[in-house]
Write a protein that holds these residues in place. Structure first.
Motif, PDB file in Angstrom:
ATOM      1  N   TYR A 155     -19.957  -2.522  12.789  1.00  0.00           N
ATOM      2  CA  TYR A 155     -20.941  -2.866  13.815  1.00  0.00           C
ATOM      3  C   TYR A 155     -21.489  -1.620  14.505  1.00  0.00           C
ATOM      4  N   ARG A 173     -30.174  -6.990  19.310  1.00  0.00           N
ATOM      5  CA  ARG A 173     -30.000  -7.936  18.196  1.00  0.00           C
ATOM      6  C   ARG A 173     -28.521  -8.185  17.990  1.00  0.00           C
ATOM      7  N   ALA A 175     -25.075  -8.259  16.393  1.00  0.00           N
ATOM      8  CA  ALA A 175     -24.525  -7.299  15.446  1.00  0.00           C
ATOM      9  C   ALA A 175     -24.508  -7.894  14.044  1.00  0.00           C
ATOM     10  N   GLU A 176     -24.252  -9.209  13.940  1.00  0.00           N
ATOM     11  CA  GLU A 176     -24.174  -9.852  12.636  1.00  0.00           C
ATOM     12  C   GLU A 176     -25.495  -9.736  11.875  1.00  0.00           C
ATOM     13  N   ARG A 178     -27.499  -7.253  11.968  1.00  0.00           N
ATOM     14  CA  ARG A 178     -27.844  -5.882  11.657  1.00  0.00           C
ATOM     15  C   ARG A 178     -27.119  -5.346  10.425  1.00  0.00           C
ATOM     16  N   VAL A 179     -25.976  -5.947  10.106  1.00  0.00           N
ATOM     17  CA  VAL A 179     -25.092  -5.288   9.127  1.00  0.00           C
ATOM     18  C   VAL A 179     -25.163  -5.993   7.773  1.00  0.00           C
ATOM     19  N   PRO A 180     -24.856  -5.252   6.698  1.00  0.00           N
ATOM     20  CA  PRO A 180     -25.045  -5.791   5.354  1.00  0.00           C
ATOM     21  C   PRO A 180     -24.226  -7.049   5.077  1.00  0.00           C
ATOM     22  N   TYR A 181     -22.971  -7.087   5.470  1.00  0.00           N
ATOM     23  CA  TYR A 181     -22.157  -8.250   5.122  1.00  0.00           C
ATOM     24  C   TYR A 181     -22.256  -9.358   6.160  1.00  0.00           C
ATOM     25  N   ALA A 182     -23.126  -9.159   7.148  1.00  0.00           N
ATOM     26  CA  ALA A 182     -23.300 -10.122   8.237  1.00  0.00           C
ATOM     27  C   ALA A 182     -21.966 -10.434   8.904  1.00  0.00           C
ATOM     28  N   ASP A 183     -21.102  -9.467   8.894  1.00  0.00           N
ATOM     29  CA  ASP A 183     -19.784  -9.668   9.471  1.00  0.00           C
ATOM     30  C   ASP A 183     -19.225  -8.286   9.795  1.00  0.00           C
ATOM     31  N   ASN A 184     -18.121  -8.277  10.526  1.00  0.00           N
ATOM     32  CA  ASN A 184     -17.566  -7.001  10.958  1.00  0.00           C
ATOM     33  C   ASN A 184     -16.754  -6.345   9.838  1.00  0.00           C
TER      34      ASN A 184
ATOM     35  N   ARG C 194     -15.792 -15.571   0.400  1.00  0.00           N
ATOM     36  CA  ARG C 194     -16.992 -14.784   0.104  1.00  0.00           C
ATOM     37  C   ARG C 194     -16.721 -13.727  -0.957  1.00  0.00           C
ATOM     38  N   MET C 201     -22.389  -7.542  -3.522  1.00  0.00           N
ATOM     39  CA  MET C 201     -23.034  -6.663  -2.540  1.00  0.00           C
ATOM     40  C   MET C 201     -22.487  -5.251  -2.585  1.00  0.00           C
ATOM     41  N   VAL C 206     -27.463  -3.899  -0.151  1.00  0.00           N
ATOM     42  CA  VAL C 206     -28.811  -4.254   0.308  1.00  0.00           C
ATOM     43  C   VAL C 206     -28.909  -3.882   1.780  1.00  0.00           C
ATOM     44  N   PRO C 208     -30.018  -4.450   5.404  1.00  0.00           N
ATOM     45  CA  PRO C 208     -30.415  -5.651   6.136  1.00  0.00           C
ATOM     46  C   PRO C 208     -31.855  -5.512   6.615  1.00  0.00           C
TER      47      PRO C 208
END
Lengths: 605, 347, 215
Positions: A155, A173, A175-176, A178-184, C194, C201, C206, C208
């Motif tokens: 994050y 925004r 944090a989820e 903003r980041v590639p895995y949509a997670d921490n 996941r 990934m 990719v 964001p």
């Protein structure tokens, strides 16, 4: 960063350091701080000299610092003289960032064990000669050393706060998003979770000598593996059948998410491995992004039973750098809060020790009743029961509300002394308590110093070391009180010493409540949202309820601390848990842990 | 008496008894929760029904509808059998305990004991209580969990050590009473309770009985602080409820036994002059009062057990064994000899 | 009763629904039992656990609601109070504990950390809320929530239970409720649900989408 450039080097070495320079010549160099830098090929030798000849027998803090700009890693040692008291002696070892290696001081001060592992875990500094240099707060297999300045969490937004997205514009925004895995989370390139085998647990079991991990990742007795048919040989298996039991991380008596892995022979403990980090909340990484004042509420959540004394320690460290002294009334308020906190913590600890002994909650609930009354006082001054966030650099956040002192006096002069006597009367002479506590978990004075235990654990072993006496801070030198000492070093003494300390705290409180000025400033200078802290480094320490709580702060003159390290007594006291428990019964391990009195928020930080 | 009627009486009596025991169990849990709450300056359950009186019902409803989990690695048959083995002996003991003299009902004389003329009552009690440990040991073993196993092991060792002292304390009683029949023992206590003749025997019996049923401070097999929940760690739903039931019924049973052996059974707990002044208070005059007195005495002893649990910390396992073998056993042996000597000398 | 005649005097209940009347009394009883006997797991994570203990103590007395029997074993618990920061190192254990609990089971997320990561959200070892892994029934805000707030959360949970019907709850169906896969501690926390996504990934990262506000 500019941290080192900003401060001018100290030219002259004085006191014990001068002797050190004389003896070791070029290996000891003066630094830009009040201490010396020691060449690391002679570190062990010099350290032994410091321990044996200079009398600094107690290693209090080991801190790794990453100086990215200088491409250097630094390990900062603070050592103490438990007999003479006084300020800690500081020395450092430096090593290049790439392949950072420093000799381990575990042979000189065994108390370095966990702290060196922590520095390895979080900063990637290798300690040569450490017998078990494994990750301690994170798990084995985690990628990277998070406290390195170039390591970025998932994050990550910006190096320091306030982030541009929040202030002054405020278009934040999630944090989820903003980041590639949509997670921490973050994974190395080409990582395939479907074929990954976890190593986290195997590393924990490594030190159990009769056990090993077989090719399927199962944890099995060695004999069973050796059999060529793949079966355990029954006869031999029976003979050496040690049972390995995991107490924790979820267990009724580990006081949170602490884990003890024990090898049992019947009920007897053959080996105990403490495993921690289950509540590692990254205080230091977050702390280095925060501004100075933003860290104050985070210190509340370290030892969440005694937020006020955590505030105190951090405030002292930063005030040392800022060179401010709080006004008279604020000093008194601080002492009152810190001592109330100590009472709170000790009655809680006693209650829950009894719980660990199997006394179905009754003593604990009576202890909580008293604690609630103190929490009411905290809530009245700070607005929060537990997370007070009450201290400020150079003072406290708010003045006492009307009538607060009267309520406090009523409690301190009339109610609490009686209640402490009551606890004493009902518990101290109980047959079962004495039978179970006396003689179990003995820690000799020498061992207590050796393992760097602090606070009640140290003093119950006959070492009269109390920061309030050894290096008085705030206004403690004005009060009459005794440093409580007990001599057997067993669980029973660690219980008794908490009662003693509550009584001493009441003494201090009574004096403070009589002397506190009726009116006065509570903040030196103007209230400010962002403290201006000159470059430099400081180690501020207080005698917290659990022991010496130290904050090592490096400032580079900006609004955020460059390095923010916490010397956590709960964490370091655990070094002694293994040695104290081996050979005892499993039920004893539980009460020994209870008598150390850990809080996981502080242990894991 | 007609055989048919006697079977009917026997049937009705057993149903009533089992019903009483189950309700007793339910309300013992509530009693414990309320009494402990008072000890801890709390209120205790008071939302379910008036004053929380329906709390046991709520617990029961919940547990019945709860999912039953049998761990994959458990031994299934034993795992299911264990709770039954724990609860049945606890109930069965009650067959020989007299809870009143006999009453006239529709012209039929009904003895208030399930097995009124069992002349080996004490032997029966000892035999059955020994069986109940199997439930715990098997539960510990069948769960295939380390905590459970340690709990089971502790339980069996504890049971063996304490049964000896318990047996011996009863031997002294038998020497004085000269009978194994519980009815007779109760009748003998019309004047003086055996508690006053056999103080050591009574105290040893009560201590060992506490240990037999694994109550605090001897609750080793489920020592929460060490073994999470001990032998029943892996049990859920009704199977757990059965263990729970076994524990509380055993509490009632040992209270009932202590009352029968040492506190005058169903006899009135009143001084002699009072029953002489008000004869309707005596059981001889009003047999229906027997069960009432009996129940009150049991409740008193139950409260003592709860009191002990709320107050005392737990023993350590090895000290518990030491206490059993090195303290209780020698004392009870000596007590048997002293009693025998006194009885012998008095002819 | 289900074969009973439609209630002639009550036009509100159509004949085909009359059986539901019976069900709803069962429901009432069923829900009342579960509500009044909500045994939480003795399970504390961090600061909030201290307030949770205070709720059980004299001043607030959780026991009034019949919920003081904190079970140390998940097998006997009905409610998991996630009281504190959920760290990556801890979350496999929490998920495992949840899976070990028998149905019907509830999760109460206590405090800011358990709900969203709270003040520690940015931390590298912190999970942004337990609801990333477990279905949460009640969120109690606060840092830490005061004891009163936890009690209120419990009452909210009771309200939720009261609305459930034994006919359509998930746990008496023939199809078993699937256990939550236990996450694995790898180079970072691996959510096994996941796994495939992570593999893809990590091979072709990719970026964001850009921040719309800054664009």
């Amino acid at each position: 960063m500019a941290a080192k450039a900003a401060a001018a080097p100290v030219a002259e070495l004085t006191g014990p350091l001068a002797g050190l320079k004389e003896k070791f010549g070029e290996a000891v160099k003066p630094g830009d701080f009040e201490g010396v830098v020691i060449n690391h090929d002679r570190l062990v030798e010099v350290a032994t000299y410091i321990r044996d000849e200079l009398g600094y027998d107690y290693l209090t803090s080991v801190t790794g610092v990453d100086y990215l700009a200088q491409n250097e890693m630094e390990v900062v040692y603070h050592v103490l003289n438990t007999r003479a008291g006084g300020a800690p002696l500081v020395f450092k070892a430096r090593t290049p960032r790439e392949n950072a290696v420093v000799p381990s001081l575990i042979t000189v001060w065994p108390g370095a064990d966990f702290q060196e592992r922590e520095a390895w875990d979080l900063l990637g500094i290798k300690f040569e000669g450490h017998p078990y240099l494994k990750r301690i707060l994170m798990w084995e297999g985690f990628s990277g050393h998070p406290l390195r300045k170039d390591w970025k969490e998932a994050y990550y937004e910006q190096d320091v706060k306030p982030f541009d997205s929040r202030w002054p514009g405020g278009h934040h925004r999630r944090a989820e998003d903003r980041v590639p895995y949509a997670d921490n989370v973050n994974f190395p390139a080409d990582f395939d979770p479907t074929v990954y085998t976890a190593q986290a647990d195997a590393a924990v079991y490594e030190r159990f000598k009769n056990y090993e991990v077989d090719e399927r990742g199962q944890f099995v007795p060695k004999e069973a593996v050796k059999d060529e048919n793949g079966n355990g040989k029954f006869q031999e298996y029976l003979e050496t059948d040690e049972l390995v039991v995991n107490l924790g991380p979820q267990h009724p008596s580990t006081h949170g998410v602490f884990r003890m892995v024990v090898a049992l022979d019947g009920e007897k403990i053959m080996h105990l491995e403490p495993v921690m980090g289950y509540l590692h909340r990254n205080h230091e990484k977050i702390g280095e992004r925060n501004t100075y004042i933003q860290n104050m509420p985070f210190t509340d959540r370290l030892d969440y039973l005694s937020s006020m004394s955590n505030n105190f320690g951090y405030a002292l460290a930063v005030e040392k750098l800022m060179k401010v002294t709080p006004p008279e009334r604020a000093e008194y308020i601080r002492v009152i809060m810190a001592e109330l906190t100590r009472i709170c913590n000790h009655v809680w600890a006693i209650g829950f020790l009894l719980n660990d002994l199997g006394a179905f909650f009754t003593p604990a609930l009576y202890a909580i009743e008293e604690r609630e009354l103190i929490l009411d006082l905290f809530e009245a001054v700070s607005g929060s029961r537990m997370m007070c966030n009450y201290f400020r650099f150079g003072g406290v956040a708010r003045d006492l509300p009307v009538g607060w002192l009267e309520t406090c006096r009523e409690l301190v002069f009339n109610r609490l002394p009686k209640k402490v006597d009551e606890l004493d009367y009902f518990l101290s002479e109980n047959e079962i308590i004495r039978a179970r506590c006396e003689g179990s978990g003995v820690l000799t004075g020498d061992d207590a110093v050796k393992y760097s235990t602090a606070g009640p654990v140290l003093r119950a072993s006959g070492v009269a070391y109390d920061v309030r006496r050894a290096e008085p801070y705030s206004i403690y030198e004005r009060f009459e009180f005794d440093v409580a000492v007990r001599n057997h070093g067993d669980v029973y003494d660690r219980y008794l010493i908490r009662l003693d300390e509550v009584r001493q705290s009441l003494r201090i409180l009574q004096q403070a409540l009589n002397q506190i000025p009726e009116k006065g400033e509570i903040q030196a200078g103007k209230k400010q949202y962002s403290a201006r802290v000159p470059a430099g480094q400081a180690y501020g320490r207080v005698e917290g309820p659990k022991g010496e709580l130290g904050f090592y702060v490096v400032s580079d003159g900006t609004a955020n601390p460059y390095r923010y390290h916490i010397r956590a007594p709960s964490f370091i006291n655990l070094t002694a848990l293994g040695p104290m428990s081996v050979g005892q019964k499993i039920a004893d391990a539980v009460i020994i842990l209870g008598s150390i009195d850990i809080v996981l928020g502080e242990t894991d930080r | 008496m007609d055989v048919g009627i006697s079977i009917l009486v026997w049937l009705v009596l057993s149903i009533v008894l089992v019903f009483m025991l189950l309700t007793g169990f339910a309300y013992t849990t509530l009693l414990e929760r309320r009494v402990i709450a008072r000890f801890q300056s709390r209120v205790g359950p008071n939302r379910a029904g008036p004053q929380g009186l329906l709390q046991p019902l709520a617990d029961g409803v919940k547990l019945i509808f709860k999912e039953e989990i049998i761990p994959a690695s458990a031994d299934k048959v034993t795992f299911i059998l264990a709770p039954l083995l724990a609860v049945i002996p606890a109930i069965v003991v009650f067959a020989v305990i007299p809870f009143g003299s006999s009453i006239e009902l529709f012209g039929v004389k009904v003895p208030l004991t399930l097995a009124p003329n069992m002349n080996v009552g004490i032997l029966y009690v000892l035999a059955i209580t020994s069986v109940s440990v199997y439930g715990i040991v098997l539960a510990g073993w069948a769960s295939n969990s380390k905590y459970s196993m340690l709990g089971g092991l502790r339980s069996s060792a504890q049971m063996i050590s304490y049964e000896l002292a318990m047996g011996l304390s009863l031997v002294a009683l038998v020497v004085v009473a000269g009978t194994l029949d519980l009815n007779a023992i109760v009748e003998q206590q019309k004047q003086v309770w055996y508690f006053f003749l056999q103080p050591f025997g009574a105290i040893i019996f009560m201590i060992t009985a506490l240990a037999e049923v694994n109550r605090a401070p001897f609750d080793m097999p489920e020592a929460e602080q060490e073994l999470t929940s001990g032998y029943n760690t892996e049990y859920s739903g009704m199977k757990f409820a059965l263990f729970y039931m076994a524990e509380y019924i055993k509490m009632i049973v040992i209270s009932a036994l202590s009352v029968t052996f040492f506190f005058g059974g169903y006899r009135e707990p009143l001084p002699l002059f009072l029953t002489q002044a008000l004869p309707f208070l005596s059981v001889d005059h009003t047999p229906l009062l027997g069960p009432l007195y009996f129940g009150l005495k049991i409740i008193a002893l139950l409260i003592v057990q709860v009191w002990v649990r709320a107050t005392l910390p737990r023993f350590r396992y090895d000290r518990l064994m030491k206490f059993g073998w090195l303290v209780l056993l020698p004392i009870s042996l000596a007590w048997v000899m002293i009693t025998a000597l006194v009885v012998l000398l008095r002819g | 009763m289900s074969q009973a005649e439609p209630f002639p005097n009550d036009p509100m209940v159509p004949p085909e629904l009359s059986s539901n009347v019976f069900i709803s009394t069962i429901d009432k009883f069923y829900n009342w039992g579960r509500k009044r006997s909500m045994w939480p797991m003795m399970f504390g994570l961090a600061c909030c656990a201290i307030e949770m203990i205070c709720v059980a103590a004299g001043r607030y007395d959780l026991a009034r609601f019949g919920a003081e029997l904190m079970r140390p074993s998940p097998r006997q618990a009905d409610l998991m109070i996630v009281s504190g920061t959920v760290t990556k190192k801890m979350v496999p254990t929490i998920v495992r504990l949840y899976n070990q609990m028998p149905e019907p089971k509830y999760v109460l997320s206590m405090g800011a950390c358990a709900t969203s990561g709270g003040p520690f959200k940015e931390g590298y070892n912190v999970v942004s809320g337990i609801d990333k892994f477990l279905p949460v029934d009640v969120y109690v805000p606060g840092c830490p929530p005061k004891p009163e707030a936890l009690l209120q959360g419990l009452l909210k949970l009771f309200e939720k239970i009261e609305k459930q019907s034994i006919r359509d709850v998930a746990w008496y169906r023939k199809t078993a409720i699937e256990a939550v896969p236990v996450p694995v501690l790898g180079p970072d926390l691996i959510d096994m649900r996941r796994a495939m996504e992570i593999r893809e990934m990590s091979q072709s990262p990719v970026e964001p989408a850009a921040d719309p506000a800054q664009a």
